[in-house]
Design an enzyme around this catalytic site. Sequence first.
Site, PDB file in Angstrom:
ATOM      1  CG  ASP A 282      -2.182   0.871   0.953  1.00 44.35           C
ATOM      2  OD1 ASP A 282      -2.111   1.754   0.079  1.00 44.35           O
ATOM      3  OD2 ASP A 282      -3.212   0.688   1.621  1.00 44.35           O
TER       4      ASP A 282
HETATM    5  C1  NOJ Z   1      -3.957   3.961   0.265  1.00 46.93           C
HETATM    6  C2  NOJ Z   1      -5.159   3.082   0.353  1.00 46.93           C
HETATM    7  O1  NOJ Z   1      -5.105   2.333   1.544  1.00 46.93           O
HETATM    8  C3  NOJ Z   1      -5.344   2.129  -0.812  1.00 46.93           C
HETATM    9  O2  NOJ Z   1      -6.607   1.579  -0.725  1.00 46.93           O
HETATM   10  C4  NOJ Z   1      -5.137   2.822  -2.114  1.00 46.93           C
HETATM   11  O3  NOJ Z   1      -5.331   1.918  -3.168  1.00 46.93           O
HETATM   12  C5  NOJ Z   1      -3.764   3.446  -2.148  1.00 46.93           C
HETATM   13  N1  NOJ Z   1      -3.653   4.410  -1.066  1.00 46.93           N
HETATM   14  C6  NOJ Z   1      -3.469   4.129  -3.468  1.00 46.93           C
HETATM   15  O4  NOJ Z   1      -4.254   5.238  -3.635  1.00 46.93           O
END
Ligand code: NOJ
Length: 760
Positions: A282
């Site tokens: 993530d």
């Molecule tokens: C953080 C989030 O937890 C995730 O769901 C997302 O896909 C990523 N950022 C990218 O934006």
Amino acid sequence: MKRLFFLSALFALVCCSSPKSDMDRYVDDLMSRMTLDQKIGQLNLHSSPGFISAERVTEEDENTKMLREGMLGGIYGGSNTAVLKRAQEIAVEAGAGIPLIFGMDVIHGHETVFPIPLAMSTSWNIDKIERAARIAASEASAAGINWVFSPMVDICRDARWGRIAEGAGEDPYLGGEIAKAFVRGYQGTDGVFDTDEVMACVKHYALYGAAEGGRDYNSVFLSRQEAMNGYMVPYREAALAGAGSYMSSFNEFEGIPATMNKWLMDDVLRKMWGFDGFIVSDATAVVEEVAHGIGDLQEVSARSLQAGLDMDMNSDGFVGTLKQSLKEGRIKEADIDRACRRILEAKYKLGLFEDPFRYLDEGRRTERVFTLENRAFARELAGECQVLLKNDGVLPLKPGTRVAVVGPLADNASAMMGTWTTSSRRDETVTVRKGLAERTQTLYAEGSWLFRDKETEESVRYGMMKVFRPDFQAPGVHEVPQAVLIAEAVAKAMLSDVVIACVGEIAEMNGEGASRSDVSIPDAQVELLRALKATGKPVVMVLFTGRPLVLVDEDRDMNAILDVMALGTEGGRAIADVLFGDVNPSAKLTNSYPRSVGQLPLYYNHKNTGRPHGEYDAYKKFVSCYIDEVNGPLYPFGYGLSYTSFDYSAPRLSSSSVAMKGSVDVTVTVTNTGSRDGDETVQLYIHDVYATSTRPVKELRAFRKVHIPAGQSADVTFTLTADDLKYYNHELEYVCEPGDFEVMTGPNSRDVQTVLLTVK
Ligand code: NOJ
């Protein structure tokens, strides 16, 4: 450009009969010509400049420089085709000439926005969910995106967690069915990516929805067995459905951050379930391992790679430290090669080596995006995602009813969109005010603030803007006094036959970093509801939310409650369809709705304990219950009303016992006892009465949505085999243990009838 032609020619050369061996040979050859830096570069993912919609690619951009040096494997967050195309040109002209993968958070639609995932799950309509994902894929790919950060399959039992809105609720089985539908919808089913199909990225792996106390990013404390039997099921199903990639989660599990958790990534996902795609972290999850207290960036990067992580999103940990770790002998080149290979394989599967620009056709947008057909489907799906929680008979409204449409969410396009839309067309979103005005005489009033406290309202509304744009000047809030707003709403209510009160949570109260300790309708809006009730006019509460809320007072006071959550582009029309009865509501909750925050976490598939207590029984000493609240929910999992009524027979078995290798039919007769045709989701639960480990009191194992005309009956038959009765035992073996099982059928998880089945 020359390099591109060279690559295409090479691709054609190495192509032969078996797709798997073609890919291996192609990637072997490519990697044999890549430098170590180029390989590490493939493991790096950045967000696009400007994040949401990059306007340009310039030489000064950090990403441009990195692209020229071959230090990026992909970019995410951009949906401007011309910009992506330019970035791709730079990538294939530089370094090893490897095309970029373009990711994007396409969560519930792209430009045509569908209901938020939690709302979508309440349709229990797997085919329609798959179709929504297919449309999202077709729209996103028309913008040049070939990789979507979805589905989010985190089970959640705690309404305090803001991201509950992004998933499919509390049930592992339903979550698994929905996860598969999303994967099929995005990727197609023939194993080949057409240019209107994209690679899914299943997230957040793993157990993110079990954040302690519902506080985002918080630690997870679960046994492996509990995890495998519950939260892990949808991740497993997505892997079995062939999902191309996974995103690791922010939380830790067993004292190890998920992003460096070998048991999760290698032992379970890859070895146990056979996943052969790549895993991306993530955003900034690798560098966050430093704050988890595991080591410096070099240490955490090395450990994450070795644990099975392939791509680092936004931490620059891999690209910045892996070479040094290799020199120092902390990692092996084979670790880098393994990750690089997986990313190249994904690009190969997407056809990017054959044609890096195959998704980058600017002409497609007009044909495929925000079409009338897509919008019509958005309305149809939204019609199936509204849970009627209460109705004293005020609904459906009769034609010609004069409606006061009031409340801070009645004309709020962004609340209708819900959380996590990156490319939505806000201005073309149909609010409730608009949807109702198209079909009847309406009076509108904003009615109230969101919160009594000004600072709370400001930080909720503009918190995200303040993080992303430190110079952001928030517009004023509370400029019109609450009393004036309420007085106007009351006056308009008095001039109408019925009040449609649109209240609840705005989109900013859901999603990432939006945990709440008090899951009720915010205070200022409760004041409005009280004032409306005092008018004596019937009040229908249209509830916007991204989580289960405590609705005890509203259940007592409102004439009807329609839980619409956030329905997307066509939400307002779809709500009008239901309010006026053109669509008979059929949605059913996919989370238990609590009676108080103190009951959380709350879920129907809980264990019995050694001192069980009836869900709605009064307090009793020395049993498992509360002094001041019953154990049961206000509205149970699976619950939802219709404008008609259904009567259920007891379940009948084709045989009272079944052999391990056999099957048994369970039939239930459902009768539409009302005067309108309706759709009903018939649910089947099991309970393993004696097992070597304790089992939940009920577990959903099958469901079917059926259309039953008024006055008619339908026999719904489910076939159960030992596979449907399996669970992970204490040794984590996936087994069906012989003995007695209760088989329950009914309209929701509470109101079931039971029959006993013996497995021999
Ligand atoms: C953080 C989030 O937890 C995730 O769901 C997302 O896909 C990523 N950022 C990218 O934006």
